[in-house]
Write a protein that holds these residues in place. Structure first.
Motif, PDB file in Angstrom:
ATOM      1  N   LYS A 243      -7.814   2.742 -10.805  1.00 34.92           N
ATOM      2  CA  LYS A 243      -7.850   2.904  -9.246  1.00 34.92           C
ATOM      3  C   LYS A 243      -8.960   3.518  -8.113  1.00 34.92           C
ATOM      4  O   LYS A 243      -9.277   2.648  -7.418  1.00 34.92           O
TER       5      LYS A 243
ATOM      6  N   ARG B  96       0.578  -0.979  -0.216  1.00 30.01           N
ATOM      7  CA  ARG B  96      -0.201   0.187   0.153  1.00 30.01           C
ATOM      8  C   ARG B  96       0.742   1.171  -0.100  1.00 30.01           C
ATOM      9  O   ARG B  96       0.293   2.305  -1.181  1.00 30.01           O
TER      10      ARG B  96
ATOM     11  N   ASP C  48       0.932   4.636  -2.836  1.00 28.30           N
ATOM     12  CA  ASP C  48       0.442   5.362  -2.899  1.00 28.30           C
ATOM     13  C   ASP C  48       1.502   5.968  -3.355  1.00 28.30           C
ATOM     14  O   ASP C  48       1.125   7.746  -4.002  1.00 28.30           O
ATOM     15  N   GLU C  49       3.094   5.819  -2.640  1.00 31.44           N
ATOM     16  CA  GLU C  49       4.037   6.847  -3.861  1.00 31.44           C
ATOM     17  C   GLU C  49       4.043   6.859  -4.940  1.00 31.44           C
ATOM     18  O   GLU C  49       4.086   7.859  -5.531  1.00 31.44           O
TER      19      GLU C  49
ATOM     20  N   GLU D 122       1.077   6.610  -7.039  1.00 28.86           N
ATOM     21  CA  GLU D 122       0.030   6.948  -7.115  1.00 28.86           C
ATOM     22  C   GLU D 122      -0.058   8.382  -7.531  1.00 28.86           C
ATOM     23  O   GLU D 122      -0.019   9.468  -8.303  1.00 28.86           O
ATOM     24  N   THR D 123       0.805   8.439  -6.647  1.00 30.07           N
ATOM     25  CA  THR D 123       1.373   9.832  -6.138  1.00 30.07           C
ATOM     26  C   THR D 123       2.487  10.622  -7.623  1.00 30.07           C
ATOM     27  O   THR D 123       1.921  12.128  -7.356  1.00 30.07           O
TER      28      THR D 123
ATOM     29  N   ASP E 266      -9.864   1.091  -5.660  1.00 30.49           N
ATOM     30  CA  ASP E 266     -10.109   1.952  -4.005  1.00 30.49           C
ATOM     31  C   ASP E 266     -11.590   0.971  -3.824  1.00 30.49           C
ATOM     32  O   ASP E 266     -11.893   0.776  -2.762  1.00 30.49           O
TER      33      ASP E 266
END
Length: 738
Positions: A106, A8, A12-13, A15-16, A110
Motif C-alpha cells: 500500500k 480508486r 478505498d472500500e 482497504e477499509t 500510494d
C-alpha cells in the motif's frame, strides 16, 4: 464516473475492509488466547475434580462415571489444543505476515499514485507555446500512468488475495474448532447434527472461493499484458452524462479550477452537476461548494485565448468560473452536460405551468375547455362589457343589446353595423363576436377600459355644433353605412384637438402626464352629446384605476393651464404622452386625429408610442397599440425594440405579450445586447426562462419547417404547447396585478 475514480473508490472500500478485518482478527486472537488460558485453568480444575471423584469412587464403585468424566476432560484438552493450533496460530501468522506485506504494498501504491498526480498537474500546467515542455510532461505522464497501472494491478491482486485468503483461513480455523467441539459434545450430537448442513455448505463455499481466487489471479495477469498495448496519454474511460439520472447527478469528475485571487492559481477539484447547480468538493467526502446556483442564468463556452489547454468558462450574471478538463474529449463532454442541464431546467419550469392558452387576439378560438377565470367566452364577456356606460346600445345606431365588438376601437355594435365595419377593412376596424368567439384576458380587459361613451365623445365631438342627425335602429343600411364611413374613415365629426385639452395630472413641471379617474353620471339611452370641459392636468380615464360603474357620460373639466402647456400638441406628440401615461381614451383620440401609430419622438431617443407604453408599465396600453397596428419590432435610436425595454424594466407580462405577437429576440442594440443577455445580467429568472424557451421553440420550428406567420401559434408539439401555457399564464398574472 471514470474508470480511475471507480477503481480508486473500490480500492478505498477494500482497504477499509482489510483494516477492519485486521482489527477484528487481532481482537479474535487475543480473545482466543484468553479462552485457551481460561480453558487450561478449567482443565486443571476439572482434573482435580475428577481425581476427587476417583478418590470418592473407591467407596461408591462408580467406575463408568469416572471414565465418562475423564473422557470429557480429554475432549476439552483436544478442544483447546485445536484452538491453539487452528485459531490462534494461523490467525496470528496472517495478521503479522500477510497484513504486513499488504501495508508495504500500500505504501508503494500510494507513492506511485502521488507521482502520477504530480505528473498530471505538470502535464496540465505545460503551456501550449512550449512544445518541448508539453512533450516532456506528456511522456512523463504516460510513463507514470503505465507504472501506476502495473503497481495498481499488483496492489489490487494483493488486496483481493488478502481478502480472499482471510476468509478461507478464518473458515478453516473455525471448521477445525467446530470439529473439536463436535468430538467434545458427543452427547449433544442432535444439536450439532442441525449445524451439519451449514458445515457442508461452508466447505463448498470454501472450495468455490479457492476457485474464484485462482480465476481472478489469471484475469489480473491478462490485464498486465493488455496494459502494454494501450495508449494512456489520456484517460480512455467512457465519458458520458445523464440529465435524467436517478440520483440527480448529471455528470461528475475531476476538473482544474482557476482561483479568483490575485495569483490565479489552479486547483484540482471534484466537480458535479446536480439539481440545476454546478458544485465541487476538495475531496469526495467533503461538503459541497456551490459555484453556480441556477444554471438557467448561465452560459458555457470553450476558451482558446489562454495558455492552458482544454479550458472552458461558465458565465453567470455575477461571476465567471474558468475550468480545465484533462482532454478535449472531456471538455466537450462537460460543455454538453452543462448545456443539457440548462435545457432540462427550462423544461422543468415550463412543465410547472398548466393553463389552456388561446390563439392570437386577432382570431377566434374553437376550444371550449379553457378555464373561465382565464379565457372568457359567451355570456360572461357580454355581461361584463355591456355593463360599461354606453355599452348597452350599439355605438353607431343605438340598437339595444349589441353582441358584436370592434376590438381595436373598443366599442360594441349590433349585427348590422358590425357587417358594415367588416367592410371597412381590418386596418380600420377588427370585428369579433361577444358570444361566438373566445376572448383572451388582455382583450377583455381592453374592452372594459374604453367603451362606446368614450369613443363617441371622440368621433362624434362635432355633431352637436354641426347639428347632424345620427341614424337610429330603424334606419336603412345605406344610412348607417354612410354615417359609419363618415365617422371612422372620413372622420368628419371630430372636434378640433387642442394640446391643453389632453394634458393630464402631474406635479412636476417637466412632466405633466399621469392618470386620473373619470366622473360619470346618468345620461339618456342614446349616445351622449356632451361638451368637453378639461381641467388643467386632468385626464380622461385610467386603465388601472377603478371608476364609477353607473351608466352615463364622461365629463372632462379644464382649468386654466400654465403658459408652457397652452400650446397645441400634434396628434403624434399627444399619442406619445398618452401612451406613457397609460391613458387609453386620449390614445384613442390621438389616433382618431391622425396620429401615426409608429411615429417616433425625436426629443426622446426616437422612441415609438409602443415603447412609451412599455415605460408606462401598462400591458393593456401595449395591447391597444398592437391591435391598432403598432410595429412590435420598431427600435429606438439606441437600437432597442419594445422587447428590449420590457426586459430592462422587468415587465414579465409585456415580455410575454410581445413574444406572443412575434417579437424578435435575436436583434441586438447598439451595445451589442439582445433581450436575453439583458435578462441574464438582471438575473431575472422568469424572463430568462421565457426568452430561452421562445428561442428553443424558434429553433424547433426552423428544424421542422415553417408553421405560419409571426404572432400565430400552430397546434404543434407538446414543447410548443408548454411554452404557450407559460406565455398566457404570465399575461394573466400581469392583468390580475393591474
Amino acid at each position: 464516473m471514470c474508470f480511475l475514480c471507480l477503481c480508486r473508490a473500490n480500492i478505498d472500500e477494500v482497504e477499509t475492509d482489510v483494516v477492519e478485518i485486521e482489527a477484528k482478527l487481532d481482537k479474535l486472537v487475543k480473545l482466543c488466547s484468553g479462552m485457551i488460558e481460561a480453558g487450561r485453568v478449567y482443565i486443571s480444575a476439572n482434573k482435580l475434580f475428577v481425581s476427587g471423584i476417583r478418590d470418592l469412587s473407591h467407596h461408591c464403585k462408580k467406575e463408568e462415571m469416572i471414565s465418562s468424566l475423564q473422557e470429557i476432560v480429554n475432549y476439552h484438552m483436544i478442544l483447546f489444543d485445536q484452538a491453539q493450533r487452528s485459531v490462534k496460530q494461523q490467525l496470528h501468522n496472517f495478521v503479522k505476515e500477510d497484513v504486513r506485506k499488504f501495508k508495504e504494498t500500500k505504501k508503494q501504491f500510494d507513492k506511485v499514485r502521488e507521482d502520477m498526480e504530480i505528473a498530471q498537474v505538470k502535464n496540465a500546467q505545460a503551456p501550449r507555446s512550449k512544445l518541448h515542455e508539453v512533450e516532456e510532461a506528456t511522456s512523463t505522464l504516460i510513463t507514470t500512468r503505465k507504472c501506476f497501472r502495473h503497481l495498481a494491478l499488483d496492489y489490487v491482486l494483493q488486496v483481493f488475495q488478502n481478502k480472499s485468503d482471510s476468509s478461507p483461513k478464518n473458515d478453516n480455523s473455525m471448521l477445525s474448532f467446530m470439529q473439536a467441539q463436535h468430538s467434545l459434545f458427543q452427547q449433544g450430537f442432535n444439536l450439532l447434527d442441525e449445524i451439519d448442513p451449514y458445515m457442508k455448505n461452508l466447505a463448498a463455499e470454501l472450495d468455490q472461493l479457492v476457485i474464484d481466487s485462482a480465476m481472478e489471479k489469471r484475469e489480473m495477469e491478462h490485464k498486465h499484458a493488455t496494459i502494454q498495448q494501450r495508449d494512456f496519454a489520456y484517460d480512455d474511460s467512457k465519458v458520458e452524462f445523464n440529465v435524467d439520472a436517478p440520483n440527480g447527478v448529471v455528470m461528475e469528475g475531476y476538473l482544474f479550477k482557476r482561483a479568483s485571487n490575485a495569483f490565479k492559481t489552479w486547483n484540482r477539484r471534484w466537480f458535479s452537476i446536480q439539481n440545476s447547480q454546478l458544485v465541487y468538493q476538495k475531496r469526495l467526502k467533503d461538503a459541497l461548494t456551490v459555484v453556480v446556483e441556477d444554471l438557467r442564468l448561465c452560459s458555457v463556452k470553450p476558451c482558446e485565448d489562454i495558455e492552458r489547454r482544454f479550458c472552458f468558462e461558465v458565465v453567470s450574471p455575477t461571476k465567471s468560473c474558468m475550468l480545465q478538463a484533462e482532454s478535449e474529449k472531456l471538455r466537450q463532454a462537460w460543455i454538453q452536460a452543462v448545456q443539457a442541464s440548462i435545457a432540462s431546467a427550462y423544461r422543468e419550469i415550463s412543465e410547472n405551468y398548466y393553463i389552456e392558452v388561446t390563439s392570437p387576439s386577432t382570431s377566434s378560438i374553437d376550444s371550449a375547455s379553457e378555464p373561465r377565470e382565464r379565457i372568457v367566452k359567451g355570456e360572461s364577456i357580454l355581461q361584463r362589457v355591456q355593463s360599461l356606460p354606453g355599452n348597452e346600445i350599439c355605438c353607431d345606431c343605438g340598437q339595444a343589446d349589441p353582441r358584436w365588438a370592434s376590438i381595436n376601437l373598443g366599442i360594441l355594435l349590433c349585427i348590422e353595423c358590425s357587417g358594415i365595419h367588416r367592410s371597412l377593412g381590418v386596418h380600420c376596424s377588427k370585428v369579433r363576436s361577444l358570444t361566438l368567439d373566445t376572448w383572451e384576458p388582455e382583450l377583455m380587459k381592453l374592452m372594459c377600459e374604453i367603451g362606446n361613451t368614450v369613443i363617441n365623445q371622440i368621433y362624434e365631438g362635432a355633431c352637436e355644433e354641426q347639428r347632424l342627425k345620427k341614424p337610429g335602429p330603424s334606419s336603412s343600411r345605406q344610412e348607417k353605412e354612410a354615417w359609419i364611413k363618415a365617422k371612422y374613415v372620413e372622420r368628419k365629426f371630430l372636434k378640433k384637438m387642442c394640446g391643453s385639452e389632453a394634458l393630464v395630472e402631474g406635479s412636476r413641471k417637466s412632466h405633466h402626464w399621469s392618470v386620473k379617474k373619470c366622473r360619470r353620471h346618468n345620461s339618456s339611452i342614446r349616445a351622449p352629446k356632451t361638451r368637453r370641459k378639461y381641467r388643467h392636468n386632468a385626464g380622461i380615464m385610467s386603465p388601472c384605476e377603478d371608476s364609477d360603474e353607473s351608466s352615463g357620460e364622461v365629463d372632462i373639466e379644464q382649468e386654466a393651464s400654465d403658459p408652457e402647456d397652452g400650446r397645441e400638441l400634434d396628434p403624434n406628440a399627444l399619442l406619445h404622452k398618452a401612451s406613457r401615461a397609460r391613458n387609453l381614451p386620449v390614445m384613442a383620440e390621438a389616433l382618431a386625429h391622425g396620429a401615426d401609430i409608429n411615429s417616433v419622438s425625436e426629443e426622446d431617443e426616437s422612441k415609438s408610442p409602443l415603447i412609451q407604453a412599455v415605460a408606462g408599465g401598462s400591458l393593456i396600453a401595449c395591447e391597444f397599440l398592437l391591435q391598432n397596428g403598432a410595429d412590435v419590432n420598431q427600435r429606438d435610436i439606441r437600437g432597442r425594440a419594445p422587447l428590449h425595454h420590457a426586459t430592462c424594466l422587468g415587465h414579465t407580462g409585456q415580455v410575454c405579450l410581445f413574444l406572443k405577437r412575434g417579437a424578435s429576440q435575436v436583434e441586438v442594440d447598439k451595445d451589442g445586447q439582445d433581450p436575453l443577455s439583458i435578462a441574464v445580467q438582471a438575473a431575472n429568472a422568469d424572463i430568462v426562462t421565457l426568452l430561452r424557451l421562445a428561442r428553443m421553440n424558434e429553433e424547433m420550428r426552423e428544424a421542422d419547417g415553417p408553421f405560419g406567420q409571426p404572432g400565430q401559434y400552430p397546434s404543434s408539439s407538446p414543447t410548443e404547447q408548454q411554452y404557450r401555457k407559460c406565455i398566457q399564464e404570465f399575461i394573466c398574472l400581469s392583468i390580475d396585478e393591474c
